[in-house]
Design an enzyme around this catalytic site. Structure first.
Site, PDB file in Angstrom:
ATOM      1  CB  ALA A  15      -0.856   1.933  17.187  1.00 43.62           C
ATOM      2  CE  LYS A  18      -4.637  -2.362   2.615  1.00 40.09           C
ATOM      3  NZ  LYS A  18      -4.921  -2.246   3.296  1.00 40.09           N
TER       4      LYS A  18
END
Length: 278
Positions: free
Chosen positions: A132, A71
């Site tokens: 996170a 990505k």
């Protein structure tokens, strides 16, 4: 698209990729839309192999879906990137234009928003994020749209805490940091987004209170997670990873085929059937 226009190709890339449900969802959309000459495959491609794969894309290609670890690696290979993708430095959709330009977008973020809105979550005054990692940054971007107040993120390390603060500043979200040891405290929020790997939140299931708010657990396999099952048992609303996967795929199909709306119900039914068969 008519049969005289010739074949069109799309695919999902990542490594590992064998588990991906994207081919099931996109092929279901093509069938429903009558795009008989469209194909959608999966290719195991890592960061090292991505540039050569992208360079070989010809006019027969409509686009690519990109999953981990690609990505961010794809960004230098693009001619253009959407503001949404730039906001989290992550591209999960590459569309090839008619003139051969490579345009990157992120449909995970609007997919999250759409999945929550489908379940009636339009605005919340506060929220909590468990985890996170990369998905947590997309969750913050979605919460920038949906949450009017602070977002408490539960993390395991100072480095992760600093990363989440940085994303909050970048996205305009009031991020508060809490230690993972206090994660059960998240359940007081009207919206909890669990972004952690399988098994991570299992020990929290016993701490779910009566009449909780909404849980968005981004996993879809195994499903339900222990946390999602406990949440539903106590009367809370649950949005799952398949909801996210389908909504982000709907947006990808619309961008790649220029057909709108994409067939959400057919795509979801195909995804549910594929998971049930595993």
């Amino acid at each position: 698209m008519t049969s005289s226009e010739g074949p069109r190709r799309a695919a999902v890339l990542g490594s590992p990729i064998a588990h991906s449900l994207s081919p099931v969802l996109h092929r279901a959309a093509y069938a429903e839309l009558g795009l008989d000459h469209w194909s959608y495959e999966r290719h195991d491609v890592d960061e090292a192999g991505l540039p050569s794969f992208v360079e070989k894309l010809d006019a027969g290609w409509a686009g690519l879906s990109l999953t981990m670890p690609l990505k961010r690696a794809v960004i230098p290979l693009l001619d253009e990137i959407s503001d949404t993708a730039a906001s989290v430095r992550a591209v999960n959709t590459l569309v090839l234009t008619a003139d051969g330009r490579r345009v990157g977008d992120n449909t995970d973020i609007p997919g999250m928003v759409a999945a929550l809105r489908e379940r009636g979550v339009e605005k919340v005054e506060s929220a909590a994020v468990l985890g996170a990692g990369a998905t947590a940054s997309s969750a913050l971007a979605a919460l920038a749209v949906l949450c009017t107040g602070p977002v408490t993120t539960y993390v395991r390390s100072r480095a992760r805490a600093d990363e989440m603060r940085g994303w909050g500043e970048r996205l305009g979200v009031d991020v508060r940091i809490a230690d993972w040891a206090e994660a059960a405290g998240a359940f007081a929020a009207p919206l909890v987004v669990a972004t952690t790997p399988a098994g991570t939140t299992d020990t929290l299931a016993a701490a779910v209170p009566d009449a909780p708010g909404t849980l968005f657990d981004v996993l879809y396999e195994p499903w339900p997670t222990a946390l999602a099952a406990a949440w539903a048992d106590r009367g809370g609303a649950v949005v799952g990873g398949l909801d996210l996967l389908v909504h982000q795929a709907v947006l990808q199909v619309e961008q790649m085929t220029s057909r709108s709306p994409a067939p959400l119900a057919a795509m979801r039914a195909a995804g549910e059937a594929a998971l049930a068969a595993r």
